[in-house]
Structure formats: structure tokens, C-alpha cells
Design an enzyme around this catalytic site. Sequence first.
Site, PDB file in Angstrom:
ATOM      1  N   GLY A  20      10.561   3.226  -0.621  1.00 52.37           N
ATOM      2  CA  GLY A  20       9.909   3.528  -1.866  1.00 52.37           C
ATOM      3  C   GLY A  20      10.829   4.659  -2.652  1.00 52.37           C
ATOM      4  N   ASP A  21      10.711   4.679  -3.905  1.00 51.71           N
ATOM      5  CA  ASP A  21      11.652   5.353  -5.121  1.00 51.71           C
ATOM      6  C   ASP A  21      11.228   6.960  -4.702  1.00 51.71           C
ATOM      7  OD1 ASP A  21      12.877   3.056  -6.075  1.00 51.71           O
ATOM      8  OD2 ASP A  21      11.331   3.063  -7.282  1.00 51.71           O
TER       9      ASP A  21
ATOM     10  N   TYR B 121      20.550  -4.901   1.047  1.00 47.75           N
ATOM     11  CA  TYR B 121      21.320  -4.459  -0.119  1.00 47.75           C
ATOM     12  C   TYR B 121      23.017  -4.872  -0.217  1.00 47.75           C
ATOM     13  CZ  TYR B 121      17.673  -1.049  -0.277  1.00 47.75           C
ATOM     14  OH  TYR B 121      16.358  -0.611  -0.254  1.00 47.75           O
TER      15      TYR B 121
ATOM     16  N   THR C  86       4.393  -5.640  -5.671  1.00 44.65           N
ATOM     17  CA  THR C  86       5.032  -4.344  -5.738  1.00 44.65           C
ATOM     18  C   THR C  86       3.948  -3.282  -5.645  1.00 44.65           C
ATOM     19  OG1 THR C  86       5.264  -3.711  -8.012  1.00 44.65           O
ATOM     20  CG2 THR C  86       7.117  -5.185  -7.009  1.00 44.65           C
TER      21      THR C  86
ATOM     22  N   GLN D 116      18.321  -6.723  -2.611  1.00 41.74           N
ATOM     23  CA  GLN D 116      18.377  -5.882  -3.864  1.00 41.74           C
ATOM     24  C   GLN D 116      18.798  -6.824  -4.677  1.00 41.74           C
ATOM     25  OE1 GLN D 116      17.193  -4.342  -6.409  1.00 41.74           O
ATOM     26  NE2 GLN D 116      17.512  -2.226  -5.410  1.00 41.74           N
TER      27      GLN D 116
ATOM     28  N   GLU E  93       8.362 -12.104  -7.415  1.00 39.43           N
ATOM     29  CA  GLU E  93       8.054 -10.602  -7.354  1.00 39.43           C
ATOM     30  C   GLU E  93       7.302 -10.361  -8.574  1.00 39.43           C
ATOM     31  OE1 GLU E  93      10.038  -7.109  -5.904  1.00 39.43           O
ATOM     32  OE2 GLU E  93       9.887  -6.693  -7.992  1.00 39.43           O
TER      33      GLU E  93
ATOM     34  N   GLN F 241      18.468  -3.160 -20.227  1.00 40.02           N
ATOM     35  CA  GLN F 241      17.985  -3.519 -18.851  1.00 40.02           C
ATOM     36  C   GLN F 241      19.203  -3.467 -17.931  1.00 40.02           C
ATOM     37  OE1 GLN F 241      17.952  -7.477 -18.155  1.00 40.02           O
ATOM     38  NE2 GLN F 241      16.447  -7.569 -16.325  1.00 40.02           N
TER      39      GLN F 241
ATOM     40  N   ALA G 173       6.173   3.178  -8.803  1.00 42.63           N
ATOM     41  CA  ALA G 173       7.252   4.021  -8.552  1.00 42.63           C
ATOM     42  C   ALA G 173       6.698   5.135  -7.712  1.00 42.63           C
ATOM     43  CB  ALA G 173       7.789   4.408  -9.751  1.00 42.63           C
TER      44      ALA G 173
END
Length: 280
Positions: free
Chosen positions: A108-109, A141, A47, A172, A16, A208, A50
Site C-alpha cells: 500500500g502507498d 515491478y 483496489t 506495475q 482493474e 497523467q 490510497a
Amino acid sequence: MRIADIFKEKRPISFEIFPPKGELSMDSFRQTLDALAKLSPDFISVTCSAGGSGGRDRTAALAGIVRREFGIESCAHLTCINSDQATLTEDINRIHENGVENVLALRGDIIPGAHTGTFHHAVELMDKLKGEGLCLGGACYPEGHIECSDPQEDLRHLYEKQQAGAEFFVTQLFFDNACFYKFMDRARQIGITIPVTAGIMPILSKAQIERMIFTCGASLPSAIIRILNRYENDAESLRKAGIDYAAAQIRDLRQNGADGVHIYTMNRPGIATEILKGMQ
């Protein structure tokens, strides 16, 4: 090539990447792609930003570059949270114009204060994409979506995505392979038959990890906690230990028959290179 067909031939290793932002230029982006291409991934996903806003038009264009200029199959992320039928039509047109065949359909976020559109869930996006000739992927997930407290409901949503046309799933990130294996057992039991590729992100810093815990809900196995405790004040050793851990995760996943592995490269080909070397 449709990614679903890649899964029929092999257990792919994929990457990704995200569109250039800030000081990252297109020249730098191409350099990143060139370095990643040398690792021969089976496909690369690109991607959105955000919330799916701000440069969403670049995702399809960059996915097209991956395919045309570097000869690697690509997958464009497509989010629905701030989309209506008009913006979705524009997105689909851009995908076709850039010769992209594969789409990862996502909610999406949700960004506080941002405009939300007609669609609210990825499955709605898949319904609208039917008939477009695209190979559809979806997210899943292993530890449940952070906003869903009922694991069975989470699995029902996953099954609905498959019924809506998803041909593969990307998980995820997770740090405990046992969680992935348990998830796969439950998913297969409820009728998930399409390939599921495991999303792996290496640990590079304590900050992170803290961010991932709160945004993704990923749990930390004891091995990770020991790494963080041992190298809390040694950034380079923490980075190396995190890469070694990711490589060990992937070795274990492949030995235990995972359909594929999707590495979140963070646009850092050196990290991907080290992980792949560590897998051998």
C-alpha cells in the site's frame, strides 16, 4: 474460481477498477461494471484507497458484487501498511463473508503523517494469509520498485513473495515491453515459476504521464515521447494515440507469450473497449 486456475486454462485478460469515490455513486459503479462485463474479462481486481485507509471495507464488498451480480471472478486488493492483527482479521472476515476467493496482497502507498500498523511489507501479509483458503497474488515491478535502487534485491523480494504463498503476480504499469521481457528473463532465472500478468495503462493526458513517472518510476520510450510532443496541444488526438499504443503493447505481449494482461481501466469502460478493439 481461483485465479491461479484461470492461468492454467488460458492467458487471461483482466481489468482493474477502483471503488466509487467523490460523486461516483453505486448506481454509476454498477453501470461501469455492466459495461466492463460485456467485454468478458477473465477477472476484475478491485483496489483499496490510497494508503489502504478510508473505505477499505468496501473493497471486499465490491469484489463480492463483481462475482455475484456480474458472474466475473474477482480479486480484492488488501494492503498492510496501516494494518495490525485486529484490522487484518476484520479484512479477512469481510473477504470470506463476501464470497471472495482471490486477494492481491500489497504493501500500500505510504501517506505522509498517516498511522502505520504492525505490518510493513506485502510478504508479511502473505505469511498471515496462509491457511485462509485464499488464492494470493502479489505485485511486481518490471523496472524495479521506485524505493529500491538494487534490481537484484527487488528480485529477491519477489522470490520471497512466491515462497510466502503468492500464486500469481501482477506487474506495475510499464510503457516499454522490452523492460518487461528483460524482467521476465531475470525473474525466471532466479526461480520465479508462477504466472506474471502484465499491467498496462493507456496514456490519456500529459499530466497523467507526469504523475506516473514520479509515483511509479515508469520510463518513457522514444515512441511515447514522440506522441507527447506531437499531440501536446491536441487532447483528443493524444488520447487516441495513447489507446492505440496500449493496444499495440498488448498485441506484442500476447504474440510473445506473456502469461496475461491486466488493464488499468480507471473505471472507464469506453477506454477498455477501444483497447480491446485495437488489439484485433
